[in-house]
Write an enzyme that holds these catalytic residues in place. Structure first.
Site, PDB file in Angstrom:
ATOM      1  N   GLY A 272     -16.611   0.669  19.626  1.00  0.00           N
ATOM      2  CA  GLY A 272     -15.918  -0.002  20.506  1.00  0.00           C
ATOM      3  C   GLY A 272     -14.598   0.891  20.895  1.00  0.00           C
TER       4      GLY A 272
ATOM      5  N   CYS B  30      -2.428  -1.357   8.936  1.00  0.00           N
ATOM      6  CA  CYS B  30      -2.893  -0.810   7.926  1.00  0.00           C
ATOM      7  C   CYS B  30      -3.852   0.684   8.050  1.00  0.00           C
ATOM      8  CB  CYS B  30      -3.887  -1.484   6.795  1.00  0.00           C
ATOM      9  SG  CYS B  30      -3.010  -3.023   6.509  1.00  0.00           S
TER      10      CYS B  30
ATOM     11  N   PHE C  90     -18.914  -2.708   9.780  1.00  0.00           N
ATOM     12  CA  PHE C  90     -18.200  -1.748  10.349  1.00  0.00           C
ATOM     13  C   PHE C  90     -18.909  -0.755  11.352  1.00  0.00           C
ATOM     14  CE2 PHE C  90     -15.205  -3.699   7.253  1.00  0.00           C
ATOM     15  CZ  PHE C  90     -14.174  -3.780   8.195  1.00  0.00           C
TER      16      PHE C  90
ATOM     17  N   ASN D 181      -9.565   1.968   2.783  1.00  0.00           N
ATOM     18  CA  ASN D 181      -9.413   1.909   4.348  1.00  0.00           C
ATOM     19  C   ASN D 181      -9.638   3.216   4.789  1.00  0.00           C
ATOM     20  OD1 ASN D 181      -8.207  -0.577   4.211  1.00  0.00           O
ATOM     21  ND2 ASN D 181      -5.965   0.151   4.376  1.00  0.00           N
TER      22      ASN D 181
ATOM     23  N   THR E  90       0.642  -1.315   0.003  1.00  0.00           N
ATOM     24  CA  THR E  90       0.085   0.042  -0.116  1.00  0.00           C
ATOM     25  C   THR E  90       0.905   1.156  -0.140  1.00  0.00           C
ATOM     26  OG1 THR E  90      -1.543  -1.267   1.072  1.00  0.00           O
ATOM     27  CG2 THR E  90      -1.964   1.324   1.171  1.00  0.00           C
TER      28      THR E  90
ATOM     29  N   LYS F 279      -7.094  -7.060  16.962  1.00  0.00           N
ATOM     30  CA  LYS F 279      -8.273  -7.716  16.495  1.00  0.00           C
ATOM     31  C   LYS F 279      -8.323  -9.187  16.874  1.00  0.00           C
ATOM     32  CE  LYS F 279      -9.293  -9.011  12.114  1.00  0.00           C
ATOM     33  NZ  LYS F 279      -9.377  -8.663  10.709  1.00  0.00           N
TER      34      LYS F 279
END
Length: 513
Positions: A327, A334, A323, A282, A186, A404
């Site tokens: 949280g 990323c 999404f 993103n 990226t 995650k």
């Protein structure tokens, strides 16, 4: 600009091979066998029709290009292993000798479900190997994917492209024939043009080496599926020769999709657009996450429930429900760096004002971490003072360290950062994570780490459930209550039913509810 969009069956019908066998000229064209089977095709007008598709990939003996993946971190290793699984001859390259030895002995140095089995299988098949010898890579492959890291520059928001420069220059100096170099890392828009300039400067004169781009869309903990069964393929090239070679490279993915009666959209575009696709995606996801977290703040202040709010707006098909889980914010290798690099590059190109909102997205995201610390302090009855809370003597069972679930990746992990902040407030923080303990220990040695959930929660004054591992999502409030000193829980995952926990005597604090 050349753009094309087509789906699995169209791509298979269009793909004829223009790659070389080990002993032929790289521009020698070879047409693949006639496709068989069935798949659904969508033409440019959106009309559907049934067409022939090709048979199982293992039955296709058409010559395929040899592929190299330079940089065997999370990205390059996953692609190398999965493309070998698709039947390609693959070599992975990295300068880290210990990592390469680990791969060649069948030991995967990262945690990714399903990948260790594929690594061993394809090493045994002979289709896959790893090396630190760049000359061997240059001699072997027809297509070289650049998969090295592009971290944030120290003290700046822009991307550090030094690893890309090193990989490209080293490879170019060792080439002896025309090949295709494809960026998969990226990067800021405009990088491909710069890479082509590097190749032209350092490769032997007259080879005509070309540069293309094909962004990656891997999600950690689902990466194997994302390579073998992607939701789209995007690539860019500068000539028909390179375009055909990229089609050859992706043919195995499309064959598998046809066998499974799936469609994979293929977007062929220009270099700049291909570079922008990943960072744009993103940035959009980060915006969506920070939006619902901002709504969580408002929900707490107004006495609303952000979970119900997210469910309600998620039914709107223009928005969708993905999404939209409030949280502790996003992290990983990323999203944080990519939105900063995109904003920085926009500024360099004179359109920075249009991307100022990304700075606020970043601010909202980082604010989640201090918010979590305040929530713990409130649960413990320690109101924050002008210098933050004093949590001396408070034992915290801290569940989760990775950014995650189902990974061992702790890069920019909100959970781990919050744990460190709690420790800075003098709390006794006892961390348990199913896979990320070793990485977390190396990064945050000031924390205490245990290897089991019961060890973590024993005698705890506050339980912080921060990363939605299945082991944590299925906690039983009564059973857990028997092990702790005080029934107080911060549900940083928003995974529990508040009333159910309160019924069992817990002081429950979620996010935005």
């Amino acid at each position: 600009m050349r753009e094309a969009e087509y789906t699995t069956a169209q791509a298979i019908v269009a793909f004829t091979y223009n790659s070389r066998s080990p002993r032929t000229n790289p521009t020698h064209a070879r047409t693949g066998a006639a496709p068989t089977g069935r798949a659904c095709r969508t033409n440019r007008q959106g009309t559907h029709q049934m067409v022939n598709a090709i048979q199982s990939p293992s039955q296709n003996t058409t010559t395929r290009p040899r592929i190299a993946f330079l940089g065997c971190g999370y990205l390059g290793a996953t692609y190398a292993i999965c493309f070998a699984e698709l039947g390609y001859e693959v070599i992975g390259y990295d300068v880290d000798a210990a990592k390469i030895e680990s791969f060649n002995t069948g030991v995967l140095p990262i945690h990714e479900p399903g990948l260790p089995e594929l690594l061993k299988k394809n090493l045994e098949s002979g289709r896959l190997r790893f090396t630190t010898d760049v000359q061997a890579v240059a001699d072997f492959a027809d297509v070289h994917f650049i998969c090295v890291g592009t971290p944030q520059r120290k003290g700046e928001h822009g991307a550090d492209l030094s690893y890309i420069e090193t990989a490209v220059v080293d490879l170019s100096k060792h080439l002896s024939r025309k090949v295709l170099i494809v960026g998969k890392s990226t990067v800021p828009v405009g990088t491909a043009t710069w890479v082509q300039e590097l190749v032209d400067r350092h490769a032997p004169e007259g080879l005509g080496v070309e540069v293309g781009w094909s962004p990656e869309f891997l999600q950690e903990s689902n990466a194997m599926h994302d390579v073998l069964r992607p939701n789209r393929i995007v690539y860019a090239s500068q000539s028909e020769w390179a375009s055909q070679l990229l089609k050859d490279v992706h043919r195995g993915i499309l064959e598998l999709a046809a066998v499974e009666d799936r469609e994979v959209p293929v977007v062929e575009t220009d270099l700049a657009t291909a570079e922008l696709v990943k960072v744009a995606a993103n940035a959009f996801l980060a915006t969506k996450i920070s939006f619902i977290n901002a709504m969580a703040d408002l929900s707490e202040a107004a006495g609303a429930d952000v979970v119900d709010l997210a469910r309600a707006i998620g039914y709107d098909q223009r928005i969708g429900n993905k999404f939209l889980r409030a949280g502790i914010g996003f992290g990983g290798g990323c999203l944080p760096k990519d939105i900063r690099a995109l904003s920085a590059r926009a500024g360099e190109l004179g359109v920075g004002e249009s991307f100022r909102f990304l700075d606020e997205i970043d601010t909202v995201n980082n604010r989640r971490r201090s918010h979590a610390v305040r929530s713990v302090a409130n649960l413990a009855g320690r109101a924050p003072g002008p210098n933050g809370p004093d949590l001396s003597g408070v034992r915290i069972a801290y569940l989760g360290a990775t950014f995650k679930p189902d990974t061992d990746d702790i890069r920019d992990s909100p959970a781990l950062d919050i744990a460190r902040r709690l420790r800075s407030a003098r709390a006794d923080v006892v961390v348990y994570d199913p896979e990320g303990l070793e990485n977390a220990k190396a990064f945050a040695p000031e924390l205490s780490f245990v290897k089991t959930l019961p060890e973590a929660v024993a005698g705890a004054d506050v339980v912080c459930a921060m990363v939605p591992w299945e082991e944590f999502r299925t906690l039983d409030p009564e059973a857990l209550g028997q092990q702790v000193a005080e029934r107080r829980i911060l549900d940083g995952m928003n995974a529990f039913d508040p009333e159910q926990w309160r019924k069992h005597g817990w002081s429950y604090q979620g996010i935005g509810r």
